[in-house]
Design an enzyme around this catalytic site. Structure first.
Site, PDB file in Angstrom:
ATOM      1  N   HIS A   1      -3.590  -5.323   1.073  1.00  0.00           N
ATOM      2  CA  HIS A   1      -3.125  -5.229   1.914  1.00  0.00           C
ATOM      3  C   HIS A   1      -2.820  -7.767   2.235  1.00  0.00           C
ATOM      4  O   HIS A   1      -3.520  -7.702   3.275  1.00  0.00           O
ATOM      5  CB  HIS A   1      -3.528  -5.199   2.830  1.00  0.00           C
ATOM      6  CG  HIS A   1      -3.325  -3.419   3.303  1.00  0.00           C
ATOM      7  ND1 HIS A   1      -2.759  -3.357   3.876  1.00  0.00           N
ATOM      8  CD2 HIS A   1      -4.428  -2.375   2.395  1.00  0.00           C
ATOM      9  CE1 HIS A   1      -2.676  -1.715   3.816  1.00  0.00           C
ATOM     10  NE2 HIS A   1      -4.201  -1.678   2.841  1.00  0.00           N
TER      11      HIS A   1
ATOM     12  N   GLU B   1      -1.564  -8.499   5.157  1.00  0.00           N
ATOM     13  CA  GLU B   1      -0.784  -8.650   6.627  1.00  0.00           C
ATOM     14  C   GLU B   1      -2.085  -8.058   7.203  1.00  0.00           C
ATOM     15  O   GLU B   1      -2.048  -8.751   8.151  1.00  0.00           O
ATOM     16  CB  GLU B   1      -0.021  -7.304   7.060  1.00  0.00           C
ATOM     17  CG  GLU B   1      -0.159  -6.017   7.240  1.00  0.00           C
ATOM     18  CD  GLU B   1      -0.677  -5.342   5.721  1.00  0.00           C
ATOM     19  OE1 GLU B   1      -1.488  -3.873   5.496  1.00  0.00           O
ATOM     20  OE2 GLU B   1      -0.432  -5.841   4.624  1.00  0.00           O
TER      21      GLU B   1
ATOM     22  N   CYS C   1       1.186  -1.421   0.085  1.00  0.00           N
ATOM     23  CA  CYS C   1       0.073  -0.509   0.163  1.00  0.00           C
ATOM     24  C   CYS C   1       0.840   0.837  -0.077  1.00  0.00           C
ATOM     25  O   CYS C   1       1.604   1.441  -1.015  1.00  0.00           O
ATOM     26  CB  CYS C   1      -1.130  -0.179   1.555  1.00  0.00           C
ATOM     27  SG  CYS C   1      -1.975   1.278   0.960  1.00  0.00           S
TER      28      CYS C   1
END
Length: 1295
Positions: free
Chosen positions: A1260, A1262, A1135
């Site tokens: 994303h 994570e 990002c």
């Protein structure tokens, strides 16, 4: 000296077309518009050629600069002189971090070049009015005029008010001049106090008194004595609220005395980095839950974006400033406004009653306000997971006869939950000599009078004072301050914070006296030690301004070096402005003028000011029964689905990040079709457990126009039926925030408020076992204006918004409205017991009626039984789907469940009474549950055990296909295709998106909703999700080090560290300030990961300011270049980290073909759960995953891949450097919105280097490495989601 530098185009083509269309509609002959950014640099010394080139490069961001010289009349829009924009603060920070110390300040304007026919002066004024926000901006007609932005004025001294000479009149005059909103008895109090002190008051002292004692801050009405219909009442409103705590204190750790309330949480592993080593790890301890809900109504009516943004920001600060420092976690937001009247989509019930000039329209509020609130939460890094939206504006016959009722003064609700350590719940002691600190940004001449201004009905104060109430937001600054607070509480017993409050209404004039007084001390302060960006401010302006993103703290003198170190590392500004004294006295010295603007005993300021008595009369509403003539069910369905309160809320949901923290277990979007119908929001308590927290909202304000108490009871009931959808257990675990909005002084409303508070505080909540440990009141919900020769008033209904919060036993057991088409039964639990009242319903509203009898809590024992029964069924896993009945009634409940399940409904309402309209549209409490047909008997038995046998009705089943059919006794009552209903329900969101965003994107999204063949999100994996490829390497005990890199404004680093931690790495917290100061280098790391967020608030292009602070610093540049050239290293940018690394191409081998990432095609921040495909590429992190198709969290405003030309794109593709692409639900690579949320060509959303060692991606992984944090997932997934494979691949690569 000022330098002017041209910037990139400021408006996309569709924005220019919208402006031209608006001018055309206003009959203004504007032919063309070109707009570009212009930068103004205020320099303290000339720049040499290299420095000048560096500044030019710094200010080169976004789309390519125009090569032509613009044509037409120039209108330059800049921030108002005397203010400093958030853009300026952040851009100046970047310039300084890049070594350009000669830059005092950077500021930015938009230069509009307009070619037009002959326009009169008045018409040009109309044009300029369209181009700027008069509350925050000004218009110049030459670029050089921007010099005024940097004009400095000499400081002005404090002014004295001649009370001793002129007597009481001097105070009356000051009251009006300064907009203090002081009552008569307060003027008497001040006259007496200063006469006894034998001196004249200073303006700053009066202002400080007014802020500290405003209704906004002191809650005079809630603490008042009451006489109703001549009878003295036994309790104040606040005492009745506190009664809920006295009856049910269970699980409450802190109530009524701090910035937020605290309840018991779960024992979990809180994950954070060690102060000394920077190494992240889990810390097993209780994560207690704090909760707070604020309103920010007045500023939102004046200027919606900053009003809503600072509303969210202030509530976040309240959470962080709880106890001795806490961690805000997840947010909620809500809006009540008058009718939208969307141009071209006006609804038959929307009459235009006019409005005051000084406030904006409901449509403006709902266009700008939600964006402001979302932008603050997004940039701060807090997911916004819950909300409500109501429109109401009508001439009705209520308690006070026929009058206008509606939300010209809107409700802007901002709330949330956070976590706090057990030993930090209570504030510490302030020692004599403790240092008094302001943490956060500088004082600025903004937001003056907010506390007093929001305590007045709109229209009572001077319009110039309304200008002064406008605030400005800088969430990235607040994030830096919160990082300091986090570092402090993470130190445990060594936490340097003794006491903390946030700075809100009244600025330091309210916060500092409150801080020292609450700590049992006085304080002496130095005015000129307060950080200030505007030297010309008067003492009053410095002390009383409401500059946001500030906290006041007491820090022990010997802990100051530690606190200083933490602030410097996080680049959070702070100033020591005073120290605590034994004597309960407040003194403020002014070094510049060597005088004392404030010199007061604390008890004059915060002592026993006169107590209010409310002597009021009861009025009863006499509504007429609903007139049914001409109402058909088919017409009613379409109208009700178009009512914004009922209609789809996607336009309010996808603008807000709902995945940051990696701890979101249930957001608004439900199921494979991502439909915004969740009952409640749920977060995990940590990154290693299934314990959690839940939030839900209940609100039924229009009912108060008929019955004050019923409206309040229904708000509690609805919050309960919403939050029941997750596994909580004992009802005493649920705690409520009550936010009360009323037009105090309006005939009947005060007595109604007393009735409503009594119904909830003395009766319903104690009977249910619910506690209200926190809340807020806003008592001036009325606007007045002149419409022609007529004086008009718009008064809001008495509005109670209940927010429910609870600890969750197992977040995996949350039930959604998503229907299944397996053999099933739908059961309605009707807590209305067949009353089917239609008063003050959505149905009544869309036919411009109020009705007579509203819904109510019919049986408290059954409501409690309902909650307990649903909890038992949730724990037994007996429910397939659950949705409460609320606005729009049973019809809407069934429709929303069908939308979420993408299925049909075959319903039978024969048992619900002969009045079909009432059966379908009443809004009595209750819910529809879906159970397996085989479980129906057992479920009905559980409901009967809880006293609900007479409330349960079998109402049919969910079926495959597209038909939505309701029958009774074999007769069709209503039949329509589910797709048609879905489209009707979506039309409000579509029209709002067309107005606000790129209309082409809005059209594409709306079109997709009418596709019945859409299979929804789905998963195809080319690997075994349960295989841990890192396990053999973890077993060796070796834990390679990963540098978890963050810059100021980055907010996704903790979940990133946790994902690498799980894969066998030692994750180390590395701040860019560590690298720039030489405290840390990259030589000891095997992996570098740059995390997501908003570095520098994305002001010089997303990630570009961060990249330039590396590129323009020789030593740090070499550090990065060396790392990227070192074999056996891996790097990941996600990002904001992806955007940053794409700007480091000159340092990264094999990245020459990488694209830039620019503004999304929608021109909007996009938070989506998007389907991507892993493509064949050299990426070492994606090895073994090629061909997989799975959803992933997306949250960005600038994620669109930009290539130089077709040849560049072809080269990127042919080299095989594309690693991920967006695909639609059919598995095809797509550029169609919203399956492709940013418009990237060929769906590209991740790229890698030729060696595969560095991979950058916009989505994303994570945030979704745990299954439980995926918005939707196949039921057979275990603890780990498929994206965990990336992190395990990293560990495997290092061997």
């Amino acid at each position: 000296m000022m330098e002017i530098l041209r910037g990139s185009p400021a408006l996309s083509a569709f924005r220019i077309n919208k402006l031209l269309a608006r001018f055309q509609a206003a009959r203004l002959l504007v032919h063309t518009i070109y707009a570009e950014y212009v930068h103004f640099a205020d320099l303290n010394a000339p720049l040499n050629d290299d420095e000048h080139a560096q500044l030019e490069r710094l200010l080169k961001y976004g789309p390519a600069l125009a090569s032509h010289a613009p044509q037409g009349k120039l209108l330059l829009v800049t921030p108002r002189p005397g203010t400093i924009s958030p853009w300026s603060s952040k851009a100046t920070d970047i310039a300084h971090n890049c070594g350009l110390q000669q830059v005092n300040r950077l500021e930015r304007g938009v230069a509009y070049y307009i070619e037009a026919g002959t326009l009169t002066n008045e018409q040009w004024q109309q044009v300029t009015a369209e181009l700027h926000d008069r509350m925050m901006e000004t218009v110049f007609f030459a670029l050089d005029d921007a010099e005024q932005l940097f004009a400095h004025h000499q400081p002005t001294p404090v002014t004295s008010v001649d009370l001793l000479g002129q007597g009481r009149q001097a105070l009356i005059d000051a009251n009006l001049r300064l907009g203090l909103a002081l009552a008569e008895d307060e003027i008497d109090y001040l006259q007496d106090a200063f006469t006894r002190l034998g001196r004249n008051p200073n303006d700053i002292e009066l202002y400080m008194f007014a802020q500290a004692n405003s209704e906004h801050c002191r809650h005079k009405i809630f603490n008042a004595d009451w006489v109703i219909d001549g009878e003295q009442q036994p309790k104040s409103l606040f005492k009745m609220i506190k009664n809920t705590f006295e009856t049910t204190p269970d699980h409450v750790l802190s109530a009524y005395k701090d910035n937020a309330a605290v309840m018991e949480g779960s024992e979990v592993g809180r994950y954070f980095a060690d102060h000394e080593t920077g190494r992240y790890d889990f810390h097993q301890e209780p994560a207690h839950i704090l909760m707070k809900v604020e309103t920010h109504n007045h500023p939102t009516a004046i200027s919606p974006w900053p009003g809503a943004a600072t509303g969210s920001g202030g509530e976040i600060r309240d959470e962080g400033a709880t106890g001795r420092g806490a961690k805000p976690k997840a947010g909620l937001v809500g809006f009540s406004v008058s009718n939208l009247r969307i141009p071209g989509f006006e609804q038959p019930w929307e009459e235009d009653f006019g409005k005051p000039e000084r406030i904006v329209t409901a449509l403006d509020i709902m266009t700008e306000g939600p964006l402001g609130g979302a932008a603050f939460n997004n940039e701060f890094g807090r997911p916004a997971l819950n909300g409500y939206f109501r429109t109401y504006e009508e001439k009705v016959n209520s308690h006070n006869g026929e009058e206008l009722r509606g939300y010209h003064k809107p409700i802007m609700l901002a709330g949330g939950i956070g976590n706090i350590r057990a030993d930090h719940v209570q504030k510490g002691e302030i020692n004599v000599g403790a240092k008094l600190v302001v943490l956060g940004g500088p004082a600025m001449n903004i937001g003056l009078g907010g506390g007093a201004a929001s305590s007045m009905a709109s229209g009572q104060s001077d319009a110039d004072l309304d200008f002064a109430s406008v605030q400005r937001d800088n969430p990235e600054m607040e994030r830096r301050c919160q990082e300091v607070i986090d570092r402090c509480w993470q130190l445990g017993d060594a936490n340097p914070i003794l006491f903390i409050h946030d700075v809100g209404a009244g600025g330091l004039s309210n916060a500092m006296p409150e801080l020292v007084s609450d700590g049992g001390r006085g304080g002496k302060f130095e005015l000129r030690d307060i950080l200030s960006d505007e030297p010309g401010m008067s003492p009053l302006e410095i002390w009383c301004n409401e500059s946001q993103e500030r906290y006041v703290l007491a820090v022990a003198a010997d802990q100051l070096p530690l606190f200083d170190e933490l602030c410097k590392r996080e680049r959070a500004p702070y100033a020591v402005i005073g120290e605590a004294t034994e004597e309960l006295h407040l003194s403020l010295h002014d070094r510049h003028f060597d005088n004392q603007p404030i010199d007061l005993p604390l008890d004059v300021l915060l002592g026993k000011t006169p107590k209010m008595t409310r002597d009021v009369q009861t009025l009863k509403a006499k509504g007429d029964a609903l007139a049914r003539e001409g109402i058909t069910i088919a017409d009613a369905v379409k109208r009700v689905l178009h009512l914004p309160t009922v209609a789809e809320k996607t336009f309010l949901v996808t603008i807000g990040d709902r995945s940051v923290t990696g701890m979101v277990a249930r957001d608004q979007m439900v199921g494979p079709w991502q439909v915004p119908v969740a009952n409640c929001a749920v977060t995990t308590a940590s990154l290693d457990s299934y314990y959690g927290e839940a939030m839900a909202i209940g609100e039924r304000a229009p009912v108060a126009l008929l019955d004050f108490a019923a409206s309040a009871r229904l708000a509690v009931g609805e919050a309960l039926t919403n939050i029941a959808a997750t596994q909580i257990g004992d009802i005493k675990r649920i705690k409520l925030s009550a936010n009360w909005m009323a037009a105090a002084g309006h005939p009947g409303e005060d007595a109604g408020l007393y009735e409503a508070v009594k119904a909830v505080g003395e009766e319903l909540c104690p009977a249910l076992g619910l506690t209200i440990p926190v809340g807020k009141d806003s008592m001036s919900m009325k606007t007045r204006w002149q419409e022609g020769n007529e004086e008009r008033e718009m008064t809001s209904p008495l509005s109670l918004v209940i927010s429910a919060f609870a600890r969750v036993e197992d977040v995996r057991h949350t039930i959604t409205p998503q229907l299944s088409t397996e053999d099933n039964a739908l059961l309605l639990i009707d807590l209305g017991k067949g009353n089917n009242a239609l008063g003050a319903t959505a149905l009544a509203q869309v036919y411009r009626q109020l009705g007579d009898k509203p819904a109510d809590v019919r049986d408290v024992a059954q409501l409690k039984g309902f909650y307990d029964a649903i909890q038992a069924l949730v724990a037994q896993r007996k429910l397939l789907a659950y949705h409460d009945r609320s606005d729009g009634g049973l019809l809407v409940t069934l429709a929303e469940m069908a939308f979420a399940g993408h299925c049909g409904i075959d319903a039978d309402i024969a048992t619900l009474g002969d009045d079909r309209l009432a059966a379908l549209f009443n809004e009595e409490l209750g819910a529809v549950i879906q159970v397996r047909a085989a479980d129906r008997e057992a479920v009905e038995a559980v409901l009967a055990q809880h006293g609900l046998a007479d409330c349960v009705h079998y109402v049919g089943q969910a079926v495959s296909g597209d038909r939505f059919v309701i029958t009774a006794n074999g007769q069709t009552v209503f039949s329509e295709s589910r797709t048609t209903l879905r489209v009707w329900w979506a039309e409000t969101t579509w029209q709002m998106q067309r107005l606000r965003d790129n209309p082409e994107c809005a059209d594409q999204e709306h079109q997709a909703k009418s596709n019945d063949a859409d299979p929804g999100l789905n998963v195809k994996l080319s690997f075994d999700i349960n295989e841990d490829v890192a396990a053999p390497f973890i077993a060796t005990g070796a834990r390679p080090k990963v540098a978890v890199l963050r810059e100021q404004g980055v907010n996704s680093h903790v979940e990133m560290a946790a994902a690498f931690h799980r894969a066998g790495f030692d994750a180390i917290d590395v701040h860019m300030s560590d690298l720039l100061a030489g405290r840390t280098g990259l030589e000891g790391f095997h992996v570098l990961v740059a995390c997501g967020g908003f570095s520098y608030g994305d002001v010089l292009g997303a990630g570009e300011g961060w990249a330039k602070s590396i590129l323009f610093n020789d030593r740090v540049r070499d550090e990065f270049a060396t790392f990227f050239h070192r074999p056996q290293t891996l790097a990941l940018g996600v990002c904001n980290g992806c955007q940053m690394m794409s700007n480091l191409r000159e340092l990264i081998p094999g990245s020459e073909l990488w694209p830039r990432f620019v503004r999304n095609t929608s021109d909007r921040f996009e938070a989506r759960f998007s389907l991507v495909e892993v493509t064949q590429s050299p990426s070492l992190l994606l090895q073994g995953m090629v061909g997989s198709q799975m959803p992933i969290a997306v949250s960005h405003g600038e994620g669109r891949v930009e290539v130089r030309d077709a040849a560049h794109l072809a080269a990127l593709e042919s080299k095989g450097l594309v690693a991920l692409r967006y695909v639609d639900n059919f598995g095809k690579v797509t550029e169609t919105y919203p399956a492709n949320p940013n418009g990237s060509p060929n769906g590209i959303t991740a790229v890698t280097t030729e060696s595969g060692r560095v991979t950058i991606m916009m989505p994303h992984p994570e945030r979704v490495f745990r299954t439980v944090s995926n918005s939707w997932h196949p039921e057979n997934w275990g603890e780990d989601g498929p994206w965990m494979r990336i992190f395990r691949n990293a560990r495997k690569q290092l061997g």
